[in-house]
Design an enzyme around this catalytic site. Structure first.
Site, PDB file in Angstrom:
ATOM      1  N   SER A   1      -1.928 -10.479   5.463  1.00 47.26           N
ATOM      2  CA  SER A   1      -0.855 -11.212   4.547  1.00 47.26           C
ATOM      3  C   SER A   1      -0.275 -11.980   5.792  1.00 47.26           C
ATOM      4  O   SER A   1       0.274 -11.325   6.731  1.00 47.26           O
ATOM      5  CB  SER A   1       0.087 -10.416   3.695  1.00 47.26           C
ATOM      6  OG  SER A   1       1.182 -11.609   3.507  1.00 47.26           O
TER       7      SER A   1
ATOM      8  N   TYR B   1       5.737  -4.393   1.509  1.00 38.27           N
ATOM      9  CA  TYR B   1       4.380  -5.048   1.527  1.00 38.27           C
ATOM     10  C   TYR B   1       4.174  -5.385   2.763  1.00 38.27           C
ATOM     11  O   TYR B   1       3.147  -5.208   3.267  1.00 38.27           O
ATOM     12  CB  TYR B   1       4.653  -6.366   0.570  1.00 38.27           C
ATOM     13  CG  TYR B   1       3.501  -7.164   0.305  1.00 38.27           C
ATOM     14  CD1 TYR B   1       2.519  -6.847  -0.716  1.00 38.27           C
ATOM     15  CD2 TYR B   1       3.192  -8.228   0.983  1.00 38.27           C
ATOM     16  CE1 TYR B   1       1.296  -7.650  -0.547  1.00 38.27           C
ATOM     17  CE2 TYR B   1       2.054  -8.899   0.995  1.00 38.27           C
ATOM     18  CZ  TYR B   1       1.168  -8.795   0.109  1.00 38.27           C
ATOM     19  OH  TYR B   1       0.016  -9.450  -0.071  1.00 38.27           O
TER      20      TYR B   1
HETATM   21  N1  LIG Z   1      -2.412 -14.609  -3.288  1.00 37.15           N
HETATM   22  C1  LIG Z   1      -1.684 -14.667  -2.150  1.00 37.15           C
HETATM   23  O1  LIG Z   1      -0.587 -15.426  -2.264  1.00 37.15           O
HETATM   24  C2  LIG Z   1      -2.108 -13.602  -1.101  1.00 37.15           C
HETATM   25  C3  LIG Z   1      -1.081 -14.086  -0.037  1.00 37.15           C
HETATM   26  C4  LIG Z   1      -1.545 -13.024   1.087  1.00 37.15           C
HETATM   27  C5  LIG Z   1      -2.197 -11.901   1.014  1.00 37.15           C
HETATM   28  N2  LIG Z   1      -2.877 -11.578  -0.259  1.00 37.15           N
HETATM   29  C6  LIG Z   1      -3.866 -10.464  -0.488  1.00 37.15           C
HETATM   30  O2  LIG Z   1      -5.032 -10.909  -0.805  1.00 37.15           O
HETATM   31  C7  LIG Z   1      -6.032  -9.948  -1.383  1.00 37.15           C
HETATM   32  C8  LIG Z   1      -6.146 -10.373  -2.639  1.00 37.15           C
HETATM   33  O3  LIG Z   1      -4.902 -10.952  -3.608  1.00 37.15           O
HETATM   34  P1  LIG Z   1      -5.135 -11.913  -4.749  1.00 37.15           P
HETATM   35  O4  LIG Z   1      -4.046 -12.756  -4.583  1.00 37.15           O
HETATM   36  O5  LIG Z   1      -6.438 -12.196  -5.006  1.00 37.15           O
HETATM   37  O6  LIG Z   1      -4.730 -10.773  -5.897  1.00 37.15           O
HETATM   38  P2  LIG Z   1      -5.186 -10.808  -7.391  1.00 37.15           P
HETATM   39  O7  LIG Z   1      -5.633 -11.957  -8.129  1.00 37.15           O
HETATM   40  O8  LIG Z   1      -3.970  -9.659  -8.241  1.00 37.15           O
HETATM   41  O9  LIG Z   1      -6.494  -9.454  -7.503  1.00 37.15           O
HETATM   42  C9  LIG Z   1      -6.346  -8.306  -6.959  1.00 37.15           C
HETATM   43  C10 LIG Z   1      -7.777  -7.919  -6.846  1.00 37.15           C
HETATM   44  O10 LIG Z   1      -7.590  -6.373  -6.067  1.00 37.15           O
HETATM   45  C11 LIG Z   1      -7.920  -5.495  -7.287  1.00 37.15           C
HETATM   46  N3  LIG Z   1      -7.318  -4.476  -7.150  1.00 37.15           N
HETATM   47  C12 LIG Z   1      -6.118  -4.329  -7.547  1.00 37.15           C
HETATM   48  N4  LIG Z   1      -5.519  -3.017  -7.315  1.00 37.15           N
HETATM   49  C13 LIG Z   1      -6.582  -2.363  -7.139  1.00 37.15           C
HETATM   50  C14 LIG Z   1      -6.931  -0.719  -7.130  1.00 37.15           C
HETATM   51  N5  LIG Z   1      -5.756  -0.134  -7.092  1.00 37.15           N
HETATM   52  N6  LIG Z   1      -8.007  -0.547  -6.803  1.00 37.15           N
HETATM   53  C15 LIG Z   1      -9.025  -1.495  -6.823  1.00 37.15           C
HETATM   54  N7  LIG Z   1      -8.911  -2.430  -7.039  1.00 37.15           N
HETATM   55  C16 LIG Z   1      -7.564  -3.204  -7.049  1.00 37.15           C
HETATM   56  C17 LIG Z   1      -8.105  -6.133  -8.611  1.00 37.15           C
HETATM   57  O11 LIG Z   1      -8.996  -5.441  -9.335  1.00 37.15           O
HETATM   58  P3  LIG Z   1      -8.690  -5.860 -11.315  1.00 37.15           P
HETATM   59  O12 LIG Z   1      -9.217  -7.246 -11.452  1.00 37.15           O
HETATM   60  O13 LIG Z   1      -9.912  -4.692 -11.451  1.00 37.15           O
HETATM   61  O14 LIG Z   1      -7.454  -5.400 -11.477  1.00 37.15           O
HETATM   62  C18 LIG Z   1      -8.467  -7.622  -8.121  1.00 37.15           C
HETATM   63  O15 LIG Z   1      -9.941  -7.871  -7.941  1.00 37.15           O
HETATM   64  C19 LIG Z   1      -4.588  -8.695  -1.448  1.00 37.15           C
HETATM   65  O16 LIG Z   1      -4.814  -7.845  -0.494  1.00 37.15           O
HETATM   66  C20 LIG Z   1      -3.177  -9.446  -1.240  1.00 37.15           C
HETATM   67  O17 LIG Z   1      -2.357  -8.731  -0.983  1.00 37.15           O
HETATM   68  C21 LIG Z   1      -2.842 -12.525  -1.249  1.00 37.15           C
END
Ligand SMILES: NC(=O)c1ccc[n+]([C@@H]2O[C@H](COP(=O)([O-])OP(=O)(O)OC[C@H]3O[C@@H](n4cnc5c(N)ncnc54)[C@H](OP(=O)(O)O)[C@@H]3O)[C@@H](O)[C@H]2O)c1
Length: 246
Positions: free
Chosen positions: A141, A155
């Protein structure tokens, strides 16, 4: 020939958001792709259907990141069913928010379990299988580099751990021709951080480009690192945040 023809990838947390975008992009580039999910089986099946639409093989695996045995099993099942593993994408994540005097030990343990321990476990399982030219790409991130406000200490702690781990991996695995890198997304339109959410306008205003990121923005960088073009990039972190940290 497509850039990832003949490769097999595993994307953790591939049922939604950035992980789904990465899985679909890697398939479009020619890879067979396994994804893990926590609870969203139906959405994972939808991503696998899209992977199969590209003519590639797809596989959805239930693997809670808080369960190390399930994470190891997901790696082994990928190899058993798709025959090999070339690319590991550590993406599964949760957003933990709260000022330091309010965060609980349970939040600390869950966040570190998902963002750090599961990555360590997945990498240990994957390196038994990764060939020369294997790829490890972890999703960090931009908050690991710069924290723009309160409530983000846990985080940021969990995501910055990936930076040091990845440098060590680059040294351990470089002699085998395997690269390891971190991609740091900024604000990216997903369930975790929707582009029309409460603080989205403030997040957009922080960027240099004035735009909210899309999952395709992150997936494009991951696809580049996974391809032959990325062969000389290892041990580094690349930020895809529209210049928010500039
Ligand atoms: N979106 C942003 O602005 C942003 C910015 C920086 C970094 N990130 C990072 O990018 C990555 C993806 O984020 P996103 O925004 O795509 O999030 P998201 O839309 O909430 O999706 C999260 C994904 O991770 C899975 N997940 C969550 N908890 C889990 C667990 N305990 N075991 C296995 N799988 C789990 C979820 O599975 P389920 O569908 O089964 O719940 C889903 O596939 C994360 O590491 C996040 O920290 C995101």
């Amino acid at each position: 020939m497509l850039a990832l023809q003949g490769k097999v990838a595993l994307v953790t947390g591939g049922s939604r958001g950035i992980g789904a975008g990465i899985a679909e992009r890697l398939a479009a580039d020619g890879a067979d792709v396994a994804i893990t999910y926590n609870t969203a089986a139906h959405r994972a099946d939808g991503v696998v259907a899209k992977i199969k639409d590209t003519g590639r093989r797809g596989l959805a695996l239930a693997a809670p990141a808080t369960d190390p045995a399930a994470v190891t099993e997901a790696v082994e099942q990928t190899v058993a069913e798709l025959g090999q593993l070339d690319i590991l994408i550590n993406n599964a994540g949760i957003f933990t928010y709260g000022p330091i005097d309010e965060l609980t030990l349970e939040q600390f343990e869950e966040t570190l379990a998902v963002h750090v321990r599961a990555v360590f476990v997945a990498v240990q399982a994957a390196v038994k299988h990764l060939p020369e030219s294997g790829r490890i790409i972890s999703i960090g991130s931009n908050l690991a580099e710069r924290v723009p406000g309160p409530g983000l200490s846990l985080y940021a702690l969990s995501k910055s751990a990936l930076v040091g781990f990845t440098k060590g991996l680059a040294r351990d695995l470089g002699p085998r021709g395997i690269t390891a890198n971190v991609v740091h997304p900024g604000s990216t339109d997903t369930d975790m951080n929707p582009a029309d959410g409460e603080i989205a306008d403030a997040e957009r205003a922080r960027t240099a480009l004035g735009r909210y990121g899309t999952t395709a923005d992150v997936a494009g960088m991951v696809a580049y690192l996974a391809s032959e073009a990325g062969r000389n990039i290892t041990g580094t972190s690349i930020t895809v945040d529209g210049g928010a940290n500039a």
